[in-house]
Motif scaffolding. Structure first.
Motif, PDB file in Angstrom:
ATOM      1  N   VAL A  47     -14.522  16.051 -32.539  1.00 13.17           N
ATOM      2  CA  VAL A  47     -14.592  17.210 -31.649  1.00 13.17           C
ATOM      3  C   VAL A  47     -15.691  18.149 -32.122  1.00 13.17           C
ATOM      4  O   VAL A  47     -15.776  18.475 -33.303  1.00 13.17           O
ATOM      5  N   GLU A  51     -14.739  20.222 -27.815  1.00 14.11           N
ATOM      6  CA  GLU A  51     -15.065  19.204 -26.819  1.00 14.11           C
ATOM      7  C   GLU A  51     -15.174  17.837 -27.510  1.00 14.11           C
ATOM      8  O   GLU A  51     -15.958  17.673 -28.449  1.00 14.11           O
ATOM      9  N   PRO A  52     -14.392  16.845 -27.083  1.00 16.60           N
ATOM     10  CA  PRO A  52     -14.498  15.507 -27.675  1.00 16.60           C
ATOM     11  C   PRO A  52     -15.897  14.926 -27.470  1.00 16.60           C
ATOM     12  O   PRO A  52     -16.446  14.990 -26.368  1.00 16.60           O
ATOM     13  N   PRO A  91     -10.034  11.450 -20.424  1.00 21.53           N
ATOM     14  CA  PRO A  91      -9.781  12.814 -19.937  1.00 21.53           C
ATOM     15  C   PRO A  91      -8.611  13.478 -20.672  1.00 21.53           C
ATOM     16  O   PRO A  91      -8.611  14.694 -20.875  1.00 21.53           O
ATOM     17  N   TYR A  93      -7.908  13.407 -23.743  1.00 17.71           N
ATOM     18  CA  TYR A  93      -8.371  14.022 -24.994  1.00 17.71           C
ATOM     19  C   TYR A  93      -8.879  15.430 -24.732  1.00 17.71           C
ATOM     20  O   TYR A  93      -8.588  16.356 -25.480  1.00 17.71           O
ATOM     21  N   ARG A  94      -9.658  15.582 -23.660  1.00 14.20           N
ATOM     22  CA  ARG A  94     -10.264  16.889 -23.348  1.00 14.20           C
ATOM     23  C   ARG A  94      -9.201  17.956 -23.098  1.00 14.20           C
ATOM     24  O   ARG A  94      -9.362  19.097 -23.480  1.00 14.20           O
ATOM     25  N   SER A  95      -8.123  17.562 -22.460  1.00 16.33           N
ATOM     26  CA  SER A  95      -7.091  18.541 -22.125  1.00 16.33           C
ATOM     27  C   SER A  95      -6.075  18.735 -23.247  1.00 16.33           C
ATOM     28  O   SER A  95      -5.169  19.546 -23.113  1.00 16.33           O
TER      29      SER A  95
END
Length: 118
Positions: A47, A51-52, A91, A93-95
């Motif tokens: 990260v 952000e990944p 997606p 991961y992002r959340s």
């Protein structure tokens, strides 16, 4: 199914010019987490600024010679990571990026578990 995912910060080491191999060196480094907690994870996500930027299968974790201080004044060994193949950034991961205390944290995310390696 809830899968434990290891998130690690590359804020200080990440460069836009890095390819995955160059980034792996920093992700494999020594983290302030126990070997058993890291070993419970099947994936690791790098990260940068919450952000990944990359993800890998996590093959295992091991104790290193590097240490970090804990609140009672003692020290613990940092944990190194054995990375497998690169994975897509999902997606989910992002959340789900958790607060990275000492640059590392585990989050349980609802994902399909990875198949065993051959």
């Amino acid at each position: 199914m809830l899968c434990p995912i290891l998130f690690v910060s590359v804020n200080q080491s990440f460069r836009d010019t890095y390819d995955l191999k160059q980034l792996e060196v920093w992700v494999e480094r020594a983290w302030a987490i126990t070997v058993s907690k890291a070993s419970d994870c099947e994936r690791v996500v790098a990260v940068k600024d919450r952000e990944p930027v990359a993800a890998w299968r996590l093959r295992g974790a091991f104790s290193t010679d590097e240490t970090y201080a804990v609140s009672d004044g003692s020290t613990r060994n940092r944990t190194g990571l054995a990375l497998g193949e690169p994975l897509p950034i999902l997606p989910e991961y992002r959340s789900s990026v958790p607060v990275l205390r000492r640059g590392v944290a585990v989050a349980n995310i609802d994902l399909t578990p990875m198949p065993p390696e051959r």
